[in-house]
Enzyme design. Sequence first.
Site, mmCIF file in Angstrom:
data_model
loop_
_atom_site.group_PDB
_atom_site.id
_atom_site.type_symbol
_atom_site.label_atom_id
_atom_site.label_comp_id
_atom_site.label_asym_id
_atom_site.label_seq_id
_atom_site.Cartn_x
_atom_site.Cartn_y
_atom_site.Cartn_z
ATOM 1 N N LEU A 1 -47.453 76.038 12.496
ATOM 2 C CA LEU A 1 -47.665 76.337 13.908
ATOM 3 C C LEU A 1 -46.359 76.364 14.691
ATOM 4 C CD1 LEU A 1 -50.424 74.998 12.781
ATOM 5 C CD2 LEU A 1 -51.005 74.835 15.186
ATOM 6 N N ASP A 2 -45.414 75.522 14.319
ATOM 7 C CA ASP A 2 -44.135 75.462 15.022
ATOM 8 C C ASP A 2 -43.404 76.795 14.912
ATOM 9 O OD1 ASP A 2 -42.317 74.155 16.593
ATOM 10 O OD2 ASP A 2 -41.691 72.709 15.092
ATOM 11 N N ASP A 3 -43.233 77.279 13.681
ATOM 12 C CA ASP A 3 -42.572 78.570 13.488
ATOM 13 C C ASP A 3 -43.331 79.687 14.184
ATOM 14 O OD1 ASP A 3 -40.220 78.874 11.261
ATOM 15 O OD2 ASP A 3 -41.382 77.072 10.927
ATOM 16 N N ARG B 1 -44.571 72.815 21.526
ATOM 17 C CA ARG B 1 -44.204 74.189 21.200
ATOM 18 C C ARG B 1 -45.400 75.127 21.390
ATOM 19 N NH1 ARG B 1 -39.872 72.793 20.732
ATOM 20 N NH2 ARG B 1 -39.613 72.112 18.585
#
Length: 666
Positions: free
Chosen positions: A389-391, A476
Amino acid sequence: MHSKPLTGASPRVVADEIAPSIARAQEALLAAQRPDGHFVFELEADVSIPAEYILFRHFLGDPAPDELEAKVAVYLRRRQARHGGWPLFTDGAFNISSSVKAYFALKIIGDSPDAPHMRRARDAILAHGGAAATNVFTRSLLALYGAVPWTAVPVTPVEIMHLPRWFPFHITKISYWGRTVLVPLTVVHALKPKARNPRLTSIEELFVAPADTVRRWPGTPHPRFPWTQIFAGIDGVLRWAEPYFPDSLRQSAIEKAVAFVRERLNGEDGLGAIYPAMAYSALMLDSLGYPRSGPEITRIVAAIDKLVVVKEDEAYCQPCVSPVWDSALAALALMESGGANLAPRVGAAVDWLEPLQVTDVVGDWAAQKPDVRPGGWAFQYANPHYPDLDDTAVVVMAMQRSVLQTAAPKRTSPNGADADYAAAISRAREWIEGLQSANGGFGAFDADNDREYLNAIPFADHGALLDPPTADVTARCISMLGQLGERPAGNPNLARAIDYLIKVQEKDGSWFGRWGMNYIYGTWSALCALNAIDFDPNSAPVQKAVAWLKQIQNADGGWGEGGESYELDYCGYRPAPSTSSQTAWALLGLMAAGMVDDPSVSRGVRYLALTQSEDGFWSEERFTATGFPRVFYLRYHGYSKYFPLWAMARYRNLASGNRRTTAFGM
């Protein structure tokens, strides 16, 4: 480095004075862009990974070439600390497990035990309890070499592959990195192969007492009552019962494990695209009799060899590679730095990212969220079962900003999609919102991966078997939704995420940083998220965070934080020398809170200008990122290349414009 201090008193004057620094940093970053548009920088961990690489090759009876081994030895010797051993991060304390592995690797390469650096290492290891005091993962490796008996390792029966999902333990209930390592490891432990070890290297000199006389092996350094005691009892029962498990049950479990691994082998990017999982997948196949020269093991070894960084004088093995992360963040930094000729370069980076979106593979995350369509990006070149999810959130923000900022006419990307990336952004947003956890937060790879009792399993003595929601990843995702125009009043998912983020703020005003070191990283992430959804900058959460960041600024104007702040009992930020990346995070966080005119911000910007190297980048030897808190840390070589540029450019933009906060999510 610059020797002339910046003299401007007002933000506008300082912004003018840092223009040459921004230009040099931008030019240097553009020079690092690959011909196809992407960015990728080295990703360094502690010495455990290169040491394990050497031992892995010797296990297979296929040592790396002599020249490469000699370069790895140079690297290992250089990383030895004054205390005689090897730490988990620069200037860190002695670590018994990394020290034993580094010593073993150096000895197997050919360093004499009587060499001064080896004597110092051995003395330090023995003073800390010897090789018997290492963690479970290290003792597992030593058992494969016959250096410790298998009683040194908790029982990890491969029969767990038969457990139903309703059972308290199931592989879908642990983290992606946990399951990709544990599944092949259970097969290896079931078969108990012996390393070929062609040089017949042993390390009995690292034991205070002979290994076969040890009766009590170390348990978890962070026990959890009553789960630690419960699982210890279960381990005792399994150790007694395992020899009586039916052969047919074991064989069918092995077949399930092999099927799991083979489905996810991932070509020359490897199982999970991370070194430990790749290595154990090869050991599993080798234990099952697959030929070393066969296509399966050959492909895995090739994937591992792609992680090796070879320089003129030394070499090391990375834990994985970070092209998607580096490319998205570098693109955002370049967009912040601006320039008339940047659009094609940013467009090339974002166009490179677009076709890497995973829309055709339903990954392991679907075990918890079966009705969600795939749509994320992985961290590495290819890792379709494990997007994160971050990327994904950062890629979406880079894509959308590239369209808004360049205002380029509609064109066609190399993969035939519209250049406004609308379909990709929509699909990614759908996937991210679909993986929200029940508490409103977001984890990195899975939803609701938060069964804390599983961290008490004896084999999980690192305490990092789970992937629960965290402040930084949640922030994020909030930033992405905010940049896309969402606000909590019209989006219940976003409202729940904000509630979670406010709830997990620490008492001192900071936020924990799971994937970056540590509270500086988490606080930067949270402040950017709150700004993105127009959260009141005068509210108590924002003002407490601002006060905390200002309070911990170092005397030189920068910010720094050590890995010691990850100790289990919350004790807050730990001071450390300033670094360029942590300074940039603090500056970006303060500016997200509207503090561009504050003297602390101009002091931080000056720190970056004064410490910039002649090549346009910043020298940063310290580790500022996190693999697993307390046991595994990272040094992203890209962080000192794009984050300082980003912070300085944002300061210039805000100080010279009419806004005092950014309009973007990061």
